[in-house]
Enzyme design. Structure first.
Site: not given
Length: 396
Positions: A134, A137, A251, A378
């Site tokens: 994947q 990021s 997911e 967060e």
């Protein structure tokens, strides 16, 4: 909640148990329990063969929403998928190297891909022949995925991708990578992104660099793209954000229950260490062990409550917050019950192997990342605040 298994589910369980007992043998059995989080580096070659073994039995793609046998796979109900996960965990079968293709890419192609893409990729995933990683990021766009900088420009019928991805699990073993990249440089944030499928075998165009962790192993990688060809776009150009968010929503569900089966085994190992070392006699540690057990039951009930549910914007974030913190506390507890002995490795230090770790030490070090990867705590709280509670959106 009354969650039981019917006659068809128990017949399915018997079939799964019989198949596993006849095929989880030899080199596969030697990797029992290996290959999960913190030990992804173990036995990758044998685990790849195990994927083909699973594919030959039709066990890859149980949760795909398609006609049974359409791509060479069995299709199971939600309860049957849970049954398979329980039986797989019961025999401690090797950690899957094909789970990204099976559980993330394949459902995305079924929902957003075209028929040609489904026919090209789903049979190979179902047979265990092609592995995926994947590409989301980036170094400066981890939790803030919309801020990514990887770009893709049109080249004939495909695209040329340039940029860097990071924290890419299984990049060294994968045949393909699904990559989120900006195809419209005039747009900002989540607009102008596309979901591209990139073959990893492109020498000189793709470089994979393992990232060494504090545990001494390399579970994931940096990936550098230098004009790599992407011959497929899923959902159309510019639809990448919608496709990517649909993938992230997948997911959870059965995969969350599978994860919790592994958590239960880790908790049992920590409890066994507490009993062996006498730490269980400490009332504080005993209370912490009981709390871990109780919280795991709550997580299971929450996963069962949301199993198959759609349209709950906060459910994935709630699940992530629950299991991330729980698993991290388990890693800390694994060291606490060992006392001073937790600082000692299983073998003596040598120049050839500066240090080795046992399973509980790897658990502790790996779980430091649980509240970061997959969307930091967060970010999950921001999602709940904005999408569920309706609070003002955070300015970015």
């Amino acid at each position: 909640m009354d969650f039981g298994f019917g006659r068809a589910d128990e017949d399915f369980r018997a079939d799964a148990r019989e198949w596993l007992s006849g095929h989880l043998i030899g080199a596969y059995a030697e990797l029992a329990g290996a290959g999960g989080p913190g030990s992804e580096h173990l036995g990758a070659g044998v685990r790849r063969d195990w994927e083909r073994e699973l594919g030959s039995g039709g066990w890859i793609g149980l949760g795909w929403e398609c006609a049974e046998g359409a791509y060479g796979n069995r299709v199971g109900s939600l309860t049957q998928q849970v049954v398979w996960a329980e039986e797989y965990a019961r025999v401690r079968a090797p950690g899957r190297v094909g789970h990204i293709g099976e559980n993330l890419l394949a459902p995305t192609l079924i929902a957003a891909g075209d028929e040609a893409q489904r026919r090209r990729f789903l049979p190979a995933i179902a047979r265990g022949e092609e592995l995926w990683c994947q590409g989301y990021s980036e170094p400066e766009a981890g939790s803030d995925l919309a801020g990514l900088r990887t770009v893709a420009v049109r080249d004939g019928g495909g695209y040329r991708v340039s940029g860097q991805k990071i924290w890419t699990s299984l990049a060294g073993e994968a045949d393909w990578c699904f990559v989120l990249a900006r195809t419209d440089p005039g747009e900002r944030r989540h607009r102008g992104l596309s979901f591209l499928l990139v073959p990893m075998d492109q020498p000189g165009r793709i470089e994979v660099r393992p990232i060494r962790q504090m545990s001494g192993t390399a579970e994931f990688n940096e990936v550098f793209f230098d004009g790599a060809l992407a011959p497929h776009v899923v959902g159309g150009e510019g639809a990448g954000w919608r496709v990517a968010m649909g993938l992230l929503a997948r997911e959870r569900g059965v995969s969350t229950l599978v994860q919790q089966i592994g958590f239960a085994a880790e908790l049992a190992a920590v409890l066994a260490a507490a009993v062996r070392g006498g730490a269980v006699r400490d009332p504080v540690l005993r209370e912490q062990l009981m709390r871990q057990w109780a919280e795991l039951q709550v997580m299971r009930w929450n996963a069962l409550r949301t199993l198959g549910a759609a349209g709950d914007a906060g459910a994935p974030s709630v699940a992530k917050l629950l299991w991330g913190g729980w698993h991290q506390r388990l890693g800390e507890l694994a060291m606490r019950v060992r006392g001073a002995a937790a600082a000692l490795g299983p073998v003596d230090w040598s120049a050839r192997a500066p240090y080795e770790l046992d399973a509980l030490q790897r658990l502790f070090l790996f779980t430091r990342a649980d509240t970061l990867y997959g969307g930091s705590d967060e970010i999950q709280r921001n999602i709940i605040a904005e999408r569920v509670l309706g609070l003002p959106r955070l300015e970015r």
